[in-house]
Write a protein that holds these residues in place. Structure first.
Motif, PDB file in Angstrom:
ATOM      1  N   THR A  85       0.835  -1.198   0.000  1.00 50.15           N
ATOM      2  CA  THR A  85       0.000   0.000   0.000  1.00 50.15           C
ATOM      3  C   THR A  85       0.869   1.246   0.000  1.00 50.15           C
ATOM      4  OG1 THR A  85      -0.121   0.033   2.429  1.00 50.15           O
ATOM      5  CG2 THR A  85      -1.886  -1.121   1.240  1.00 50.15           C
ATOM      6  N   PHE A  86       0.243   2.367  -0.391  1.00 44.16           N
ATOM      7  CA  PHE A  86       0.861   3.682  -0.295  1.00 44.16           C
ATOM      8  C   PHE A  86      -0.004   4.547   0.621  1.00 44.16           C
ATOM      9  CE2 PHE A  86       3.281   2.272  -3.824  1.00 44.16           C
ATOM     10  CZ  PHE A  86       4.393   3.112  -3.938  1.00 44.16           C
ATOM     11  N   ARG A  87       0.644   5.452   1.324  1.00 48.56           N
ATOM     12  CA  ARG A  87      -0.067   6.354   2.217  1.00 48.56           C
ATOM     13  C   ARG A  87      -0.446   7.622   1.457  1.00 48.56           C
ATOM     14  NH1 ARG A  87       3.502   7.010   6.933  1.00 48.56           N
ATOM     15  NH2 ARG A  87       2.809   4.880   7.355  1.00 48.56           N
ATOM     16  N   VAL A  88      -1.715   7.987   1.546  1.00 46.50           N
ATOM     17  CA  VAL A  88      -2.234   9.179   0.880  1.00 46.50           C
ATOM     18  C   VAL A  88      -2.880  10.076   1.929  1.00 46.50           C
ATOM     19  CG1 VAL A  88      -3.880  10.049  -0.821  1.00 46.50           C
ATOM     20  CG2 VAL A  88      -2.591   7.964  -1.301  1.00 46.50           C
ATOM     21  N   TYR A  89      -2.584  11.380   1.863  1.00 46.12           N
ATOM     22  CA  TYR A  89      -3.120  12.343   2.823  1.00 46.12           C
ATOM     23  C   TYR A  89      -4.253  13.123   2.173  1.00 46.12           C
ATOM     24  CZ  TYR A  89       1.153  11.294   5.401  1.00 46.12           C
ATOM     25  OH  TYR A  89       2.160  10.641   6.079  1.00 46.12           O
ATOM     26  N   LEU A  90      -5.392  13.169   2.858  1.00 45.42           N
ATOM     27  CA  LEU A  90      -6.578  13.867   2.370  1.00 45.42           C
ATOM     28  C   LEU A  90      -6.893  15.010   3.323  1.00 45.42           C
ATOM     29  CD1 LEU A  90      -8.756  10.679   1.757  1.00 45.42           C
ATOM     30  CD2 LEU A  90      -7.193  11.763   0.141  1.00 45.42           C
ATOM     31  N   ARG A  91      -6.800  16.241   2.818  1.00 41.44           N
ATOM     32  CA  ARG A  91      -7.080  17.408   3.674  1.00 41.44           C
ATOM     33  C   ARG A  91      -8.583  17.566   3.867  1.00 41.44           C
ATOM     34  NH1 ARG A  91      -4.238  20.951   1.210  1.00 41.44           N
ATOM     35  NH2 ARG A  91      -2.448  20.828   2.622  1.00 41.44           N
ATOM     36  N   LEU A  92      -8.992  17.777   5.109  1.00 44.65           N
ATOM     37  CA  LEU A  92     -10.402  17.947   5.441  1.00 44.65           C
ATOM     38  C   LEU A  92     -10.758  19.428   5.512  1.00 44.65           C
ATOM     39  CD1 LEU A  92     -10.610  15.241   8.230  1.00 44.65           C
ATOM     40  CD2 LEU A  92     -11.847  15.177   6.059  1.00 44.65           C
ATOM     41  N   PRO A  93     -11.983  19.784   5.148  1.00 44.56           N
ATOM     42  CA  PRO A  93     -12.403  21.185   5.313  1.00 44.56           C
ATOM     43  C   PRO A  93     -12.546  21.534   6.796  1.00 44.56           C
ATOM     44  CG  PRO A  93     -14.251  19.815   4.630  1.00 44.56           C
ATOM     45  CD  PRO A  93     -13.032  18.943   4.560  1.00 44.56           C
ATOM     46  N   GLN A  94     -12.488  22.829   7.097  1.00 40.74           N
ATOM     47  CA  GLN A  94     -12.531  23.254   8.501  1.00 40.74           C
ATOM     48  C   GLN A  94     -13.849  22.912   9.173  1.00 40.74           C
ATOM     49  OE1 GLN A  94     -11.398  27.351   8.962  1.00 40.74           O
ATOM     50  NE2 GLN A  94      -9.231  26.897   8.739  1.00 40.74           N
ATOM     51  N   ASP A  95     -14.924  22.832   8.403  1.00 40.74           N
ATOM     52  CA  ASP A  95     -16.233  22.575   9.003  1.00 40.74           C
ATOM     53  C   ASP A  95     -16.576  21.081   9.057  1.00 40.74           C
ATOM     54  OD1 ASP A  95     -16.537  22.138   6.323  1.00 40.74           O
ATOM     55  OD2 ASP A  95     -18.362  23.337   6.094  1.00 40.74           O
ATOM     56  N   THR A  96     -15.592  20.206   8.865  1.00 34.60           N
ATOM     57  CA  THR A  96     -15.880  18.778   8.900  1.00 34.60           C
ATOM     58  C   THR A  96     -16.360  18.363  10.293  1.00 34.60           C
ATOM     59  OG1 THR A  96     -14.998  16.554   8.534  1.00 34.60           O
ATOM     60  CG2 THR A  96     -13.504  18.171   9.496  1.00 34.60           C
ATOM     61  N   PRO A  97     -17.349  17.471  10.362  1.00 33.05           N
ATOM     62  CA  PRO A  97     -17.786  16.987  11.668  1.00 33.05           C
ATOM     63  C   PRO A  97     -16.917  15.853  12.206  1.00 33.05           C
ATOM     64  CG  PRO A  97     -19.150  16.021   9.966  1.00 33.05           C
ATOM     65  CD  PRO A  97     -18.200  16.971   9.267  1.00 33.05           C
ATOM     66  N   LEU A  98     -16.005  15.321  11.379  1.00 34.41           N
ATOM     67  CA  LEU A  98     -15.157  14.218  11.800  1.00 34.41           C
ATOM     68  C   LEU A  98     -14.256  14.638  12.958  1.00 34.41           C
ATOM     69  CD1 LEU A  98     -14.168  12.859   8.288  1.00 34.41           C
ATOM     70  CD2 LEU A  98     -15.713  11.762   9.926  1.00 34.41           C
ATOM     71  N   ARG A  99     -13.918  13.674  13.799  1.00 33.37           N
ATOM     72  CA  ARG A  99     -13.084  13.941  14.967  1.00 33.37           C
ATOM     73  C   ARG A  99     -11.815  13.110  14.891  1.00 33.37           C
ATOM     74  NH1 ARG A  99     -16.899  14.430  20.243  1.00 33.37           N
ATOM     75  NH2 ARG A  99     -14.995  15.427  20.949  1.00 33.37           N
ATOM     76  N   ILE A 100     -10.780  13.609  15.565  1.00 31.19           N
ATOM     77  CA  ILE A 100      -9.476  12.954  15.542  1.00 31.19           C
ATOM     78  C   ILE A 100      -9.603  11.527  16.063  1.00 31.19           C
ATOM     79  CG2 ILE A 100      -7.138  13.005  16.509  1.00 31.19           C
ATOM     80  CD1 ILE A 100      -7.523  16.086  16.720  1.00 31.19           C
TER      81      ILE A 100
END
Length: 299
Positions: free
Chosen positions: A225-240
């Motif tokens: 596999t390769f690691r890919v980084y996806l930037r989230l918008p500031q208003d995302t409801p997702l949590r760390i």
């Protein structure tokens, strides 16, 4: 545009023809995506781990609090080192007094000068040992590695912790990103700037979006596999720390002639004309999960 066979059940006998389900091709958006799974993380963060395996004697209750780089978050048992440092400081005081007396006599004879130089050397050695001991004491302190927030704290006072134990996660809580794993055979389809659609069990049915920001140059040969980084918008409801599924869109059209995926077999589609099923060769374009773009005369 004709009717396309998407399902056929053979209930035929001498009296009844086979049952065929049909759909009509239409003009609609279509996209093709690469699938991966990932975890939500801050874009900048660091772990705090002890350098030695020792008992914990202090840990701050600071989850969710803002800290500065270098701020003390905890301490390991350093009683032995502190006691040794006190003895070193006492010894240095005595050496300084001895040097002061020798300094007053150093010009009276060669022996007095030699004694002065010896005492000066001993004092400098003692200072070096004290500096090294202070460094050792400092290594038993757990400090914030950067400005940010204490995102998580693990461990309890009294437990023994070592280099394999992460006691604090520290970093700015925003911006956030998804760190996703993509199979190596599909990594060539991924590029910075592509859109990604995310799915999380914490937000069922909610449309969550991200953008490809970076691809790790070196893959994991074991996991392939390769690691890919996806930037989230500031208003995302997702949590760390949340896990997500990602579909990274690498081909799309806002308007294309599409048919259900079930109607396509190889490089042809099944059409229904006057009750007869006919295979018509076409050029297949974008393969979506439900619909497929077709290019060719299918009227």
């Amino acid at each position: 545009v004709g009717h396309f066979a998407v399902d056929a059940e053979d209930h035929s006998n001498f009296l009844h023809p086979p049952l065929v389900t049909t759909r009509i091709a239409n003009l609609a958006p279509v996209s093709e995506a690469v699938y991966g799974t990932g975890t939500v993380e801050p874009e900048r963060w660091a772990k705090v781990v002890p350098l030695e395996r020792r008992r914990l004697v202090e840990l701050c209750k600071c989850e969710g609090q803002v800290v500065k780089s270098g701020q003390i978050l905890g301490r390991q048992d350093d009683a032995e080192e502190r006691s040794a440092l006190e003895q070193m400081e006492i010894n240095r005081g005595q050496l300084e007094r001895d040097l002061s007396r020798a300094e007053k006599e150093r010009d009276k004879s060669d022996a007095a000068r030699t004694e002065y130089e010896q005492r000066w050397t001993k004092l400098e050695e003692a200072k070096s040992r004290i500096a090294a001991q202070k460094v050792r004491l400092d290594s038993l302190l757990l400090r914030a590695p950067l400005d940010g927030m204490v995102l998580r704290r693990d461990g309890e006072v009294g437990e023994i912790a070592g280099p394999t134990d992460v006691l604090f996660w520290v970093g700015p809580p925003a911006p956030m990103q998804v760190v996703a794993e993509i199979n190596e055979e599909e990594i060539n389809r991924i590029a910075a700037g592509q859109k990604a659609l995310l799915r999380s069990e914490a937000f069922p049915g909610r449309a969550l979006r991200a953008t490809v920001s970076q691809i790790t140059p070196k893959g994991d040969p074991t996991r392939k596999t390769f690691r890919v980084y996806l930037r989230l918008p500031q208003d995302t409801p997702l949590r760390i720390g949340m896990s997500v599924e990602a579909n990274i869109i690498f081909r799309e059209k806002q308007a294309a002639i599409v048919v259900p995926a079930e109607a396509v077999a190889g490089d042809s589609v099944q059409t229904v004309d006057d009750g007869r099923i006919t295979r018509v060769p076409v050029t297949v374009g974008i393969r979506g999960s439900r619909n497929i773009e077709i290019i060719g005369d299918v009227s």
